[in-house]
Motif scaffolding. Structure first.
Motif, PDB file in Angstrom:
ATOM      1  N   VAL A 117       0.857  -1.184   0.000  1.00 29.64           N
ATOM      2  CA  VAL A 117       0.000   0.000   0.000  1.00 29.64           C
ATOM      3  C   VAL A 117       0.892   1.232   0.000  1.00 29.64           C
ATOM      4  CG1 VAL A 117      -1.765   1.309   1.224  1.00 29.64           C
ATOM      5  CG2 VAL A 117      -1.813  -1.200   1.279  1.00 29.64           C
ATOM      6  N   ILE A 118       0.678   2.117  -0.955  1.00 28.40           N
ATOM      7  CA  ILE A 118       1.441   3.358  -1.034  1.00 28.40           C
ATOM      8  C   ILE A 118       0.489   4.520  -0.791  1.00 28.40           C
ATOM      9  CG2 ILE A 118       2.921   4.817  -2.460  1.00 28.40           C
ATOM     10  CD1 ILE A 118       3.794   2.288  -3.924  1.00 28.40           C
ATOM     11  N   LEU A 119       0.779   5.305   0.232  1.00 25.82           N
ATOM     12  CA  LEU A 119      -0.066   6.428   0.610  1.00 25.82           C
ATOM     13  C   LEU A 119       0.359   7.659  -0.189  1.00 25.82           C
ATOM     14  CD1 LEU A 119       0.048   5.822   4.475  1.00 25.82           C
ATOM     15  CD2 LEU A 119      -1.645   4.968   2.840  1.00 25.82           C
ATOM     16  N   VAL A 120      -0.510   8.121  -1.088  1.00 24.99           N
ATOM     17  CA  VAL A 120      -0.127   9.202  -2.009  1.00 24.99           C
ATOM     18  C   VAL A 120      -0.686  10.557  -1.603  1.00 24.99           C
ATOM     19  CG1 VAL A 120       0.113   7.597  -3.928  1.00 24.99           C
ATOM     20  CG2 VAL A 120      -2.069   8.760  -3.588  1.00 24.99           C
ATOM     21  N   GLY A 121      -1.527  10.602  -0.553  1.00 25.51           N
ATOM     22  CA  GLY A 121      -2.058  11.888  -0.116  1.00 25.51           C
ATOM     23  C   GLY A 121      -3.001  12.495  -1.137  1.00 25.51           C
ATOM     24  N   GLY A 122      -2.989  13.818  -1.223  1.00 25.14           N
ATOM     25  CA  GLY A 122      -3.876  14.482  -2.168  1.00 25.14           C
ATOM     26  C   GLY A 122      -3.640  15.969  -2.184  1.00 25.14           C
ATOM     27  N   PRO A 123      -4.342  16.676  -3.058  1.00 31.03           N
ATOM     28  CA  PRO A 123      -4.159  18.132  -3.154  1.00 31.03           C
ATOM     29  C   PRO A 123      -4.655  18.821  -1.894  1.00 31.03           C
ATOM     30  CG  PRO A 123      -6.044  17.437  -4.453  1.00 31.03           C
ATOM     31  CD  PRO A 123      -5.396  16.183  -3.962  1.00 31.03           C
ATOM     32  N   THR A 124      -3.913  19.797  -1.425  1.00 28.18           N
ATOM     33  CA  THR A 124      -4.319  20.573  -0.252  1.00 28.18           C
ATOM     34  C   THR A 124      -4.269  22.045  -0.582  1.00 28.18           C
ATOM     35  OG1 THR A 124      -2.028  20.537   0.539  1.00 28.18           O
ATOM     36  CG2 THR A 124      -3.506  18.856   1.410  1.00 28.18           C
ATOM     37  N   LYS A 125      -4.946  22.830   0.208  1.00 30.28           N
ATOM     38  CA  LYS A 125      -5.081  24.259  -0.085  1.00 30.28           C
ATOM     39  C   LYS A 125      -3.734  24.963  -0.117  1.00 30.28           C
ATOM     40  CE  LYS A 125      -7.544  28.394   1.439  1.00 30.28           C
ATOM     41  NZ  LYS A 125      -8.481  28.960   2.428  1.00 30.28           N
ATOM     42  N   GLY A 126      -2.868  24.620   0.815  1.00 32.10           N
ATOM     43  CA  GLY A 126      -1.584  25.309   0.898  1.00 32.10           C
ATOM     44  C   GLY A 126      -0.430  24.428   0.468  1.00 32.10           C
ATOM     45  N   THR A 127      -0.592  23.666  -0.576  1.00 33.56           N
ATOM     46  CA  THR A 127       0.441  22.708  -0.971  1.00 33.56           C
ATOM     47  C   THR A 127       1.793  23.366  -1.160  1.00 33.56           C
ATOM     48  OG1 THR A 127       1.117  21.097  -2.635  1.00 33.56           O
ATOM     49  CG2 THR A 127      -0.254  22.914  -3.393  1.00 33.56           C
ATOM     50  N   ARG A 128       2.813  22.689  -0.644  1.00 30.00           N
ATOM     51  CA  ARG A 128       4.181  23.225  -0.730  1.00 30.00           C
ATOM     52  C   ARG A 128       4.887  22.796  -2.008  1.00 30.00           C
ATOM     53  NH1 ARG A 128       6.542  21.387   4.985  1.00 30.00           N
ATOM     54  NH2 ARG A 128       5.056  19.690   4.666  1.00 30.00           N
ATOM     55  N   PHE A 129       4.198  22.040  -2.854  1.00 24.81           N
ATOM     56  CA  PHE A 129       4.857  21.557  -4.068  1.00 24.81           C
ATOM     57  C   PHE A 129       4.521  22.410  -5.292  1.00 24.81           C
ATOM     58  CE2 PHE A 129       6.391  18.167  -6.973  1.00 24.81           C
ATOM     59  CZ  PHE A 129       7.574  17.878  -6.311  1.00 24.81           C
ATOM     60  N   ARG A 130       3.865  23.525  -5.094  1.00 22.98           N
ATOM     61  CA  ARG A 130       3.610  24.436  -6.205  1.00 22.98           C
ATOM     62  C   ARG A 130       4.894  25.155  -6.596  1.00 22.98           C
ATOM     63  NH1 ARG A 130      -2.077  26.953  -3.866  1.00 22.98           N
ATOM     64  NH2 ARG A 130      -3.363  25.157  -4.386  1.00 22.98           N
ATOM     65  N   PRO A 131       5.045  25.562  -7.875  1.00 18.67           N
ATOM     66  CA  PRO A 131       4.025  25.524  -8.932  1.00 18.67           C
ATOM     67  C   PRO A 131       3.949  24.199  -9.693  1.00 18.67           C
ATOM     68  CG  PRO A 131       5.980  26.611  -9.754  1.00 18.67           C
ATOM     69  CD  PRO A 131       6.258  26.291  -8.305  1.00 18.67           C
ATOM     70  N   LEU A 132       4.791  23.229  -9.341  1.00 22.11           N
ATOM     71  CA  LEU A 132       4.835  21.987 -10.120  1.00 22.11           C
ATOM     72  C   LEU A 132       3.550  21.181  -9.972  1.00 22.11           C
ATOM     73  CD1 LEU A 132       8.508  20.996  -9.256  1.00 22.11           C
ATOM     74  CD2 LEU A 132       7.681  22.230 -11.260  1.00 22.11           C
TER      75      LEU A 132
END
Length: 431
Positions: free
Chosen positions: A11-26
């Motif tokens: 099982v790989i936990l991939v999470g999801g989009p969040t309001k303040g994502t730190r991976f932007r702008p990618l």
């Protein structure tokens, strides 16, 4: 039980989009788990590590991205690996343990003896075969991959104390305010199916407490509304902490590389680590200099569809994605070049991520502040500086469709999608 009957589910936990994502702008263009590191999606590195486990029955990705984000990827990968890969969408975030519990019936459908659980935003060598052997030898409910780090870094992660002889987990604290140990949780686990009983116990206890609160005063009811819901259960605080010291959990220490991928800047570091790993695991993926292609130095991945001019010099630690076009005299060092990028004559890119369909004009430069100090990592294995990932980490990120015109210099900047730079910029965020 014979080895032939011992089935494993990953099982790989991939999470999801969040309001303040730190991976932007990618992450504006692609789900973070599908961002390429060393030429392969981030999530594919742990998937390929799981594929090496004998009797692997199924691989599940659990998160709260939309199904369409992973549909094509999981379908193609299932055919390629000859192992079922399926994405399971949570209706809402349930926490790392809560997400497991929500899909327990599917996970247990194959009647597995062992369940591998991985966080997607982890970069390491994933020593799962040795870890599984250790887990079965200990006979506990779970085994955690751990690594020794400096005390200054340890406080950013879950710290733990383990018995030096048996490996038993004696104490666990998630991001403690005071120093506990230089051993940290790497976000890689192996559990027996008994883990679902432990999650159910937490879930039931939380529900019972909520019922008791509702029977008390109005103030107690207000307090209850501020607590976590019974369905949101975390592996670290809610499962590992209370089970530590009860001969249920064990720690397996890795001496190899490990990083957590929280911000885009760390992607360069992790891409370089995976490229280095290719030397032993997948040497066929590394590019070599030949009469038809560019001059290659060090560990470099070049997608077969990319075009590189013979006079370009590429490497070390460079990943070039599909349909990129690298012109004459171009110099690339420590960078990720994404799909459909065009880099024209004599441009230079160092310690940068160049977004999809972006273009760099002739003699343009996207580089670190010090031209002669282009190494993106220290001998300690961590990025220079730390903290803020633009200026202190010394990288530049161009979003999708950014155009850098001829002779423009871009240093330590984040540039959002579809911008045109006709002047040089230094340590700016360009919206």
């Amino acid at each position: 039980m014979s080895e032939e009957s011992e089935k494993v589910v990953a099982v790989i936990l991939v999470g999801g989009p969040t309001k303040g994502t730190r991976f932007r702008p990618l992450s504006l263009n692609v789900a973070k788990p599908l961002f390429p590191l060393a030429g392969q999606p981030m999530v594919q590195h742990p998937i390929l590590a799981c594929k090496k486990i004998e009797n692997l029955a199924h691989i599940y990705l659990i998160g709260f991205y939309e199904d369409r984000e992973f549909a094509l990827y999981t379908s193609a990968l299932s055919n390629e690996l000859k192992v079922p890969v399926r994405y399971l969408k949570e209706d809402k975030p349930h926490g790392s343990a809560g997400g497991l519990y929500q899909f327990r019936d599917l996970i247990l459908e194959e009647d597995p003896t062992d369940i591998i659980v991985l966080n997607c935003d982890v970069c390491c060598s994933f020593p799962l075969t040795d870890m599984l052997a250790f887990h079965r030898k200990c006979g506990g409910m779970g085994t955690i991959l751990v690594k020794k780090v400096s005390p200054e870094v340890a406080s950013e992660f879950g710290e733990l104390v383990a018995d030096s002889d048996s490996g038993e987990l004696l104490h666990y604290a998630e991001k403690p305010e005071t120093f506990v140990s230089d051993l940290i949780n790497c976000g890689v686990y192996i559990f027996s199916p008994e883990i679902f009983i432990a999650i159910q116990d937490v879930k039931s206890a939380r529900h019972d407490r909520a019922v008791l609160r509702r029977l008390t005063s109005f103030e107690a009811l207000q307090s209850a509304t501020k607590t976590l819901s019974a369905d949101f259960i975390r592996l670290d605080q809610d499962i590992l902490t209370p089970l530590a010291g009860k001969k249920k959990l064990y720690a397996y220490e890795t001496q190899d590389f490990w990083e957590q991928i929280k911000v885009p800047g760390i992607s360069l570091r992790c891409s370089a680590l995976y490229l280095g790993q290719y030397r032993t695991t997948s040497p066929h993926l590394l590019a070599k200099s030949d009469s038809k292609g560019a001059i290659v130095s060090g560990d470099v991945y070049i997608h077969p569809s990319a075009k590189t001019h013979p006079s370009a010099k590429i490497g070390p630690n460079v990943s070039i994605s599909a349909n990129a076009r690298i012109g004459p005299g171009v110099r690339l060092i420590g960078c990720i070049i994404l799909d459909d990028v065009e880099i024209e004559e004599n441009a230079v890119v160092m310690n940068a991520i160049i977004g999809w369909k972006s273009s760099l004009g002739r003699w343009a430069r996207v580089q670190v502040k010090d031209l002669f100090n282009y190494s993106c990592v220290e001998p300690t294995g961590r990025y220079q500086g730390g903290g803020d990932y633009t200026t202190k980490l010394g990288i530049t990120i161009l979003g999708e469709g950014v155009s850098v015109e001829d002779e423009v210099v871009v240093i330590n900047c984040i540039v959002l999608s579809h911008k045109t730079l006709n002047r040089s910029v230094h340590e700016e965020i360009i919206l």
